[in-house]
Design a protein around this motif. Structure first.
Motif, PDB file in Angstrom:
ATOM      1  N   TYR A 646       0.832  -1.212   0.000  1.00 48.03           N
ATOM      2  CA  TYR A 646       0.000   0.000   0.000  1.00 48.03           C
ATOM      3  C   TYR A 646       0.863   1.257   0.000  1.00 48.03           C
ATOM      4  CZ  TYR A 646      -3.584   3.366   1.338  1.00 48.03           C
ATOM      5  OH  TYR A 646      -4.430   4.447   1.378  1.00 48.03           O
ATOM      6  N   TYR A 647       1.844   1.304   0.912  1.00 50.43           N
ATOM      7  CA  TYR A 647       2.685   2.500   1.003  1.00 50.43           C
ATOM      8  C   TYR A 647       3.667   2.611  -0.162  1.00 50.43           C
ATOM      9  CZ  TYR A 647       0.803   3.430   5.622  1.00 50.43           C
ATOM     10  OH  TYR A 647      -0.036   3.724   6.668  1.00 50.43           O
ATOM     11  N   LYS A 648       3.902   1.476  -0.823  1.00 51.26           N
ATOM     12  CA  LYS A 648       4.712   1.533  -2.052  1.00 51.26           C
ATOM     13  C   LYS A 648       3.828   1.858  -3.263  1.00 51.26           C
ATOM     14  CE  LYS A 648       8.500   0.480  -2.520  1.00 51.26           C
ATOM     15  NZ  LYS A 648       9.724   1.333  -2.532  1.00 51.26           N
ATOM     16  N   LYS A 649       2.522   2.084  -3.000  1.00 55.07           N
ATOM     17  CA  LYS A 649       1.539   2.438  -4.029  1.00 55.07           C
ATOM     18  C   LYS A 649       1.340   1.344  -5.078  1.00 55.07           C
ATOM     19  CE  LYS A 649       2.143   7.396  -3.391  1.00 55.07           C
ATOM     20  NZ  LYS A 649       2.408   8.704  -4.023  1.00 55.07           N
ATOM     21  N   GLU A 650       1.592   0.114  -4.668  1.00 55.97           N
ATOM     22  CA  GLU A 650       1.308  -1.038  -5.526  1.00 55.97           C
ATOM     23  C   GLU A 650      -0.059  -1.583  -5.097  1.00 55.97           C
ATOM     24  OE1 GLU A 650       5.923  -2.318  -5.376  1.00 55.97           O
ATOM     25  OE2 GLU A 650       4.562  -3.822  -6.186  1.00 55.97           O
ATOM     26  N   SER A 654      -1.676  -4.980  -3.084  1.00 57.58           N
ATOM     27  CA  SER A 654      -2.198  -4.858  -1.711  1.00 57.58           C
ATOM     28  C   SER A 654      -3.613  -5.409  -1.632  1.00 57.58           C
ATOM     29  CB  SER A 654      -2.163  -3.401  -1.249  1.00 57.58           C
ATOM     30  OG  SER A 654      -3.042  -2.603  -2.009  1.00 57.58           O
ATOM     31  N   VAL A 655      -4.430  -5.181  -2.707  1.00 57.37           N
ATOM     32  CA  VAL A 655      -5.788  -5.721  -2.710  1.00 57.37           C
ATOM     33  C   VAL A 655      -5.749  -7.245  -2.799  1.00 57.37           C
ATOM     34  CG1 VAL A 655      -7.928  -5.847  -4.049  1.00 57.37           C
ATOM     35  CG2 VAL A 655      -6.816  -3.638  -3.652  1.00 57.37           C
ATOM     36  N   SER A 656      -4.778  -7.791  -3.546  1.00 52.21           N
ATOM     37  CA  SER A 656      -4.623  -9.243  -3.633  1.00 52.21           C
ATOM     38  C   SER A 656      -4.313  -9.848  -2.267  1.00 52.21           C
ATOM     39  CB  SER A 656      -3.497  -9.578  -4.621  1.00 52.21           C
ATOM     40  OG  SER A 656      -3.246 -10.960  -4.644  1.00 52.21           O
ATOM     41  N   ILE A 657      -3.433  -9.190  -1.510  1.00 53.59           N
ATOM     42  CA  ILE A 657      -3.128  -9.635  -0.136  1.00 53.59           C
ATOM     43  C   ILE A 657      -4.372  -9.525   0.732  1.00 53.59           C
ATOM     44  CG2 ILE A 657      -1.812  -9.077   1.936  1.00 53.59           C
ATOM     45  CD1 ILE A 657      -0.117 -10.465  -0.144  1.00 53.59           C
ATOM     46  N   LEU A 658      -5.149  -8.461   0.508  1.00 56.22           N
ATOM     47  CA  LEU A 658      -6.347  -8.234   1.302  1.00 56.22           C
ATOM     48  C   LEU A 658      -7.345  -9.380   1.145  1.00 56.22           C
ATOM     49  CD1 LEU A 658      -8.050  -6.401   3.102  1.00 56.22           C
ATOM     50  CD2 LEU A 658      -8.809  -5.211   1.044  1.00 56.22           C
ATOM     51  N   GLN A 659      -7.416  -9.944  -0.026  1.00 57.32           N
ATOM     52  CA  GLN A 659      -8.338 -11.055  -0.253  1.00 57.32           C
ATOM     53  C   GLN A 659      -8.001 -12.248   0.631  1.00 57.32           C
ATOM     54  OE1 GLN A 659      -7.981 -11.651  -4.478  1.00 57.32           O
ATOM     55  NE2 GLN A 659      -9.293  -9.900  -5.000  1.00 57.32           N
TER      56      GLN A 659
END
Length: 795
Positions: A646-650, A654-659
């Motif tokens: 998220y902080y690297k703006k990728e 980050s949404v993939s990890i969130l899943q």
């Protein structure tokens, strides 16, 4: 402001000798000054007695032929003693006192300095007081620089009251009544306090003690009702206390005791069960008298009422707040003991011990204020498996036992032996049993004690190391050569044998300074003891102590047995670099399970240091190893990866990890901050479907845990997204739920506007108009209120 009241003058003429007594008041504290004035210098000196009390003797040439009667006054006794060579005056103050010569007249002297010590003077004064009335006593040691007053040597205006009128109380007796009432209150004669206050205030309606007198009356009635003390509790009610307190506050609104009266009101309304009044006056205390001890006392009373109502979590939170914010040690101690009791009630004995140790270490005298309560506390501790600390409290009681409490002492000694034995403190158990046998040869428990001594005999006989330690101490203090060095080392070895590692650390400086030939042994003992203590501390969660020991003794990480717990302690104590270094040193383990653990630990340390590139670099190794050993990756690892991307703006990653987080740890409170990051991103990228999905999750978690950290902001973001998605009815339902939480006026105006607008779109015109009207009547002006007023034009 200074208040002075002359209430009594006693004068005795002894040829050229005058004695008189002035009583007065300073900073609301009464005091008196006894003047001894002679035409010739006389010698006066103090006799120091027990409990910091003093008598004073003044000697002058024998000039008196007739016997002078002794004087017995309220504050001081004066005896006149005639001997062959001189005449003596003995002054016996009944309270605290100090004597000083007065050789200079201040208004005739421009330079004023601390007076030199002198044996003789023409004018002596003795200050008599219960509590020192002139602030804190200063230190008069040092260089005696004079203070110069070039102007205004003589005052030109006498004492005046608030209206500018001269104060003339020379013949008033209200100070005597005040002192009597003060004594009656201390002696808990509350009925007399109430009667005397009413009589004194009626006789002296303008007394400068009026606020104090009425406060004593209020406190007497309040405590009588609280503890059901007749006859006051029969004549007065909680309503009477409230009326008296409010009347006092109106009459003395700027008085320094206002916080105490507010505290009494809080107690009173708690007794009466008036929750709104309790909250009102407690709020005043918290906002206007934040640091007052009475505010902390009020919070304690309020917390206790919550605890009794079974709102234990909130009560404990308030107790902890008082414990860590109160400046008054007794108040903090009360909070600590309340917390200890609550922890024992819930079965958390070790946590209870933690709180009680705070009291024992910082304010153990507090436990002596209510000895019966402390005895009950010790029994409760012992019954909850804390016999060691119960015995320590018992010892405190024994050290301060009164001679007349022989039966109590007998029971305390017996319990001390039992509790020390249960906590495996054999030496102290033996000592207490022996003391009991010596003092109570025919005691109630003598048979049990004799059996206990017999059982302990062989164990005690094997602990002669205590005597050896004392012997080593003699050698250490007696010699300053190799004998001393050897005694130091042997004493340390003895401690190590008995696992008294802390004692070795305590004598570290002594060990290090021992002779060179013993230096290796000394360093080895220190290091081994430190390692043992570090392992013990981190094993039992005492991270601060363990880490400080490791750092102060330069212990290598590899020598610590509990490396995983050491890593956790490094994180707890914010030693993130050391945590990272420890984790990285373990990554070469050949055991894959161990390597996996330390990979995740390394990632945790990087997360604390916000090294996002390092976190991402570890991802592939962690995921690969997880598949090999078939072990689930932890939630903290996934969350750290989310933040890193998220902080690297990728954002896609980050949404993939969130899943994964949603799949394995749905609706956990730790996810709420992550979800907020997601909806913020969704709002900025106009992704209303994503925003609505995770806003809904946030609202669910808030409702589940009853923590509304992100409301109503998230609610409004959710409503806006739903409107854009044309889900008007769903948006209205969310808005209706927002009204159920506590809102600021602006937010309330907004949600009412949203409800009006959404109702209008749903063609529910009556409801729309109702919401717009309600919105337009909110108390404060804001843009949403203006929109509501404009919207009413539609109708």
């Amino acid at each position: 402001m200074k208040y002075i009241l002359l209430v009594f003058i006693a004068s005795v003429q002894l040829f050229a000798l005058n004695i008189y007594l002035n009583s007065a008041k300073e900073n609301s504290l009464p005091y008196a000054i006894l003047h001894i004035i002679s035409s010739e210098p006389i010698e006066c000196y103090a006799q120091h007695l027990a409990l910091d009390k003093k008598n004073y003797i003044c000697k002058f040439k024998k000039l008196v032929k007739n016997k002078i009667d002794e004087k017995r006054l309220r504050l001081v006794d004066i005896d006149f003693i005639e001997k062959k060579d001189a005449f003596y005056i003995k002054i016996i103050p009944k309270f605290n006192s100090q004597i000083a010569p007065r050789n200079e007249i201040l208004y005739d002297t421009k330079e004023v300095s601390v007076e030199k010590i002198t044996k003789k003077s023409k004018h002596w004064i003795i200050l008599i007081y219960k509590k020192y009335p002139f602030g804190e006593k200063g230190n008069t040691e040092g260089i005696n620089f004079p203070i110069t007053y070039d102007k205004y040597l003589r005052p030109f205006v006498g004492a005046v009251d608030l209206n500018g009128a001269p104060i003339a109380y020379a013949k008033s007796q209200d100070i005597n009544y005040y002192l009597d009432i003060e004594d009656e209150f201390k002696n808990r004669d509350f009925e007399s306090v109430v009667k005397e206050v009413d009589r004194t205030v009626k006789q002296y309606p303008n007394s400068i003690f009026k606020s104090d007198l009425l406060l004593y009356k209020l406190k007497a009635i309040d405590e009588s009702i609280e503890k059901n003390i007749s006859p006051i509790s029969d004549r007065y009610t909680n309503d009477d206390v409230a009326k008296l307190a409010k009347s006092w506050m109106r009459e003395f609104s700027s008085n320094e005791n206002i916080a105490e009266v507010l505290f009494i009101l809080v107690k009173n309304y708690l007794r009466a069960g008036s929750g709104s009044d309790v909250n009102y006056f407690l709020d005043i205390l918290v906002t206007e008298h934040k640091d007052s001890p009475y505010t902390k006392k009020a919070i304690l009373y309020y917390a206790y009422s919550l605890y009794k109502k079974n709102d234990k979590a909130q009560a404990i939170k308030l107790y902890e707040n008082v414990l860590y914010s109160a400046k008054d040690m007794d108040i903090a101690s009360t909070a600590a003991i309340r917390l200890a009791n609550s922890k024992m009630n819930s079965g958390s004995s070790q946590e209870a011990k933690k709180y009680l140790l705070k009291v024992l270490n910082a304010n153990k005298k507090y436990l002596l204020k209510d000895k019966p309560a402390t005895i009950k506390l010790a029994v409760k501790l012992a019954s909850n498996g804390l016999q060691g600390i119960a015995a320590t409290i018992n010892d405190l009681l024994l050290e301060n036992i009164n001679k007349g409490e022989r039966d109590t002492k007998e029971l305390l000694l017996k319990r001390a032996g039992d509790w020390y034995l249960a906590s495996n403190n054999i030496a102290k158990a033996y000592d207490r049993y022996r003391q009991y046998k010596k003092e109570y040869k025919d005691g109630i428990y003598i048979d049990e004690v004799n059996k206990a001594i017999d059982r302990l005999f062989f164990k005690v006989k094997e602990t002669n190391e205590t005597k050896l330690a004392r012997y080593y101490d003699v050698l250490i203090s007696k010699y300053h050569n190799d004998i001393r060095d050897k005694a130091v080392i042997e004493k340390a070895k003895l401690f190590f044998k008995n696992k008294k590692y802390q004692k070795i650390i305590d004598m570290k400086e002594m060990l290090v300074s021992s002779d060179d030939k013993n230096s290796t042994v000394a360093k080895d003992l220190i290091e081994k003891s430190a390692i043992m203590l570090i392992n013990e501390n981190i094993k039992n969660g005492r991270c601060q102590e363990g880490v400080v020991l490791l750092e102060s003794n330069s212990i290598d990480y590899s020598k610590i047995k509990e490396s995983k717990k050491l890593f956790r302690c490094f994180l707890v104590t914010a030693r993130y670099k050391k945590a990272s270094a420890l984790a990285n040193s373990k990554l070469h383990s050949k055991k894959l399970e161990e390597k996996f653990i330390w990979l995740e630990n390394s990632l945790k340390a990087y997360a604390k240091m916000r090294k996002f590139d390092n976190i991402i670099a570890l991802k592939d190794d962690i995921f690969s190893l997880s598949k090999i050993i078939k072990k689930q990756i932890s939630a903290s690892t996934y969350r750290a990866l989310f933040y890193a991307y998220y902080y690297k703006k990728e954002y896609n990653k980050s949404v993939s990890i969130l899943q994964k987080i949603d799949e394995f740890w749905p609706n956990e409170i730790q996810n709420i901050e992550i979800y907020y990051k997601v909806i913020s991103y969704a709002e900025n990228t106009n992704n209303d479907f994503l925003l609505a999905k995770y806003a809904k999750k946030i609202l669910y978690i808030e409702k589940k845990y009853k923590i509304y950290s992100y409301s109503p902001k998230v609610d409004f973001m959710y409503i806006d997204a739903l409107k854009r998605l044309s889900k008007i009815r769903e948006a209205k339902k969310i808005a209706e739920n927002v009204l159920k939480i506590k809102l600021e006026y602006k937010d309330k105006s907004r949600v009412l506007y949203e409800l009006g607008e959404l109702s209008y779109k749903l063609k529910e015109t009556k409801n729309a108009k109702k919401y717009f009207i309600k919105c337009s009547k909110t108390k404060t002006d804001n843009s949403w209120k203006k929109l509501c007023q404009d919207s009413l034009m539609l109708f």
